[in-house]
Scaffold this motif. Structure first.
Motif, short mmCIF file in Angstrom:
data_model
loop_
_atom_site.label_atom_id
_atom_site.label_comp_id
_atom_site.label_asym_id
_atom_site.label_seq_id
_atom_site.Cartn_x
_atom_site.Cartn_y
_atom_site.Cartn_z
N HIS A 163 -8.96 4.87 0.53
CA HIS A 163 -8.06 5.18 1.66
C HIS A 163 -8.03 4.01 2.63
O HIS A 163 -8.88 3.11 2.58
N HIS A 164 -7.08 4.01 3.52
CA HIS A 164 -6.94 2.94 4.51
C HIS A 164 -8.05 3.02 5.56
O HIS A 164 -8.79 4.00 5.63
N THR B 47 -4.86 2.61 -0.85
CA THR B 47 -4.67 1.20 -0.50
C THR B 47 -5.18 0.31 -1.62
O THR B 47 -6.06 0.70 -2.39
N VAL C 81 -2.08 6.21 7.97
CA VAL C 81 -0.80 5.51 8.07
C VAL C 81 0.30 6.52 8.33
O VAL C 81 0.14 7.73 8.08
N ASP D 104 -3.54 9.07 1.26
CA ASP D 104 -3.09 7.69 1.15
C ASP D 104 -3.94 6.93 0.14
O ASP D 104 -5.00 7.37 -0.28
N CYS E 152 0.81 -1.21 0.00
CA CYS E 152 0.00 0.00 0.00
C CYS E 152 0.85 1.26 0.00
O CYS E 152 0.40 2.32 -0.45
#
Length: 470
Positions: free
Chosen positions: A327-328, A342, A332, A340, A305
């Motif tokens: 997104h996560h 993923t 992170v 981010d 990721c």
């Protein structure tokens, strides 16, 4: 009062009319019978010729035998195909010249058998008087010839070679594109048919033909001229990782190798999942922590990721069109919330497309503790620069849930799920020209739900051993 002579004369006249009427009836009946007989005959009508062979009054079987005995096939036909100085002589059995005897017989037999009663009689009468001459030519069966031509094409066909580009340390290297070629088998077959038909019909006097094999050039999909548009580093982004985590570092290296050198032509789409392939041991991936069910668990391909995140940020800064991004579950450490990306198996992917007029080249590599992605293309405005900014607009505090666990000693605790603060984040694209902010463009809102912590609390009583006094 009528005299005896007048009565006798009238009687003679009546007899005469009766005789005439009888003759007419007989002739008419005979004509009908004759016509019926003529129409019912199971033979080819008089005056029908096929290739100057008289088939009058023959049954279909007799006509078939006569045609087979009378019509002789023509001699060998020499067809020579040529390409680039090489000759290919077509074997005689690939042409299979023959007459369609059944069609000849059927066409001859059907003369005078179509239309109404009078039309049929008229046709039979005119054919018998003037004659009807049918003309047929031999036909070639090209079924086997098609395969023969395709076998020759295998020696001629050549796939085009795309131009290639490689970039290392900012230095761009290009190779030429090479056009391919493909034998036009359809045209070759038509050319042969034209020559053979001409020989059969006598339009071409010599039973030999030399036919050049038609070849079409095929341009390479990727031409050097297109790659020459790649002149500038249009964006760059990097994230930091811990090289001491050997497995995770190896996963980043494997992924960098898969992504590095990818070329996205104008209109093409990119899928990170497709580019990386399955994250399995056979592909070089190792076990490292990944987010599973809101907590970090060891799994094959952990750390990928970070590749998605780094590439995603480079894509945003190159102003490419993002088609799919997730997104996560929680922010992170190597990127700000809202920036981010993923991926997971085939379910979650990072996809983008090159909607620009020039190609995009991806350079991905590891340097010390950084994962770096550079995108190269053509910059029409070198004063323009894009940055990404995220703003936390709401914060959600998680709870901690305690669960009694009789397998843990009393007084001890074990964290089952680490709590994570939730956020609502607005992300913007900042456009600078000559280092001056000229536009702030809203991109999207990400919501990271808070993840409640789960702590197991021990309830197991520990036994105390009392040492007896001496």
């Amino acid at each position: 009062m009528e005299t005896k002579d007048r009565k006798a004369d009238r009687k003679k006249i009546n007899y005469f009319y009766i005789i005439i009427l009888t003759i007419v009836i007989i002739l008419f009946t005979g004509s009908i019978s004759l016509s019926y007989f003529i129409l019912k005959q199971d033979v080819i009508t008089k005056g029908v010729f096929v290739n100057d062979i008289d088939l009058s009054h023959l049954t279909k079987q007799q006509a078939l035998e006569k045609l087979k005995n009378s019509l002789k096939p023509m001699g060998n036909i020499d067809i020579i195909l040529t390409y680039n100085g090489k000759q290919y002589k077509v074997p005689q059995d690939k042409l299979k010249l023959s007459y369609n005897y059944n069609q000849m017989v059927d066409d001859a037999y059907n003369i005078g058998r179509k239309g109404n009663y009078l039309e049929r009689l008229k046709t039979i009468y005119e054919t018998g008087k003037q004659g009807k001459r049918l003309k047929y030519y031999m036909k070639a069966d090209y079924a086997n010839l098609n395969g023969y031509i395709k076998d020759i094409a295998k020696e001629i066909d050549r796939e085009p070679v795309n131009a290639k580009i490689s970039i290392k340390n900012g230095s761009i290297s290009l190779t030429d594109d090479i056009p391919g070629q493909k034998a036009d088998t359809d045209k070759v077959l038509k050319d042969i048919e034209k020559e053979v038909d001409g020989m059969i019909k006598g339009d071409i006097k010599e039973n030999k033909a030399v036919i050049p094999i038609a070849v079409n050039m095929i341009d390479a999909k990727i031409k050097k001229s297109a790659l020459e548009m790649i002149k500038d580093k249009v964006s760059t982004f990097s994230t930091v990782f811990n090289p001491a985590d050997a497995n995770r570092t190896e996963n980043l290296a494997v992924a960098a190798k898969a992504v590095n050198g990818k070329l996205i032509m104008p209109g093409d789409k990119f899928s990170l999942n497709k580019t990386l392939g399955p994250r399995i041991i056979e592909n070089g991936y190792k076990e490292a922590p990944v987010i599973i069910n809101n907590k970090l668990e060891p799994a094959i391909g952990g750390g990928i990721c970070q590749v998605a995140t780094t590439l995603y940020n480079a894509v945003l800064r190159a102003d490419l069109k993002v088609d799919e991004r997730y997104h996560h579950a929680f922010p992170v450490g190597y990127i700000q919330p809202g920036q981010d990306a993923t991926i997971s198996g085939d379910a979650l992917d990072l996809k983008f497309e090159n909607q620009l007029q020039y190609p995009i080249y991806i350079e991905a590599y590891i340097s010390n503790n950084k994962f770096i992605v550079n995108l190269y293309g053509y910059s029409s405005d070198k004063s323009k620069r894009i940055e990404i900014y995220s703003e936390i607009v709401e914060t959600y505090t998680p709870k901690i849930v305690y669960i009694d666990d009789p397998t843990i000693d009393e007084g001890k605790e074990q964290v089952e799920v680490q709590e994570h603060t939730g956020y609502k984040v607005n992300t913007y694209k900042l456009i600078y020209k000559n280092n001056v902010l000229v536009k702030k463009e809203f991109l999207y809102t990400d919501v990271y739900d808070p993840i409640n912590g789960v702590v197991k609390r021990g309830t197991k009583k520990t036994s105390v051993t009392v040492k007896p006094e001496s």
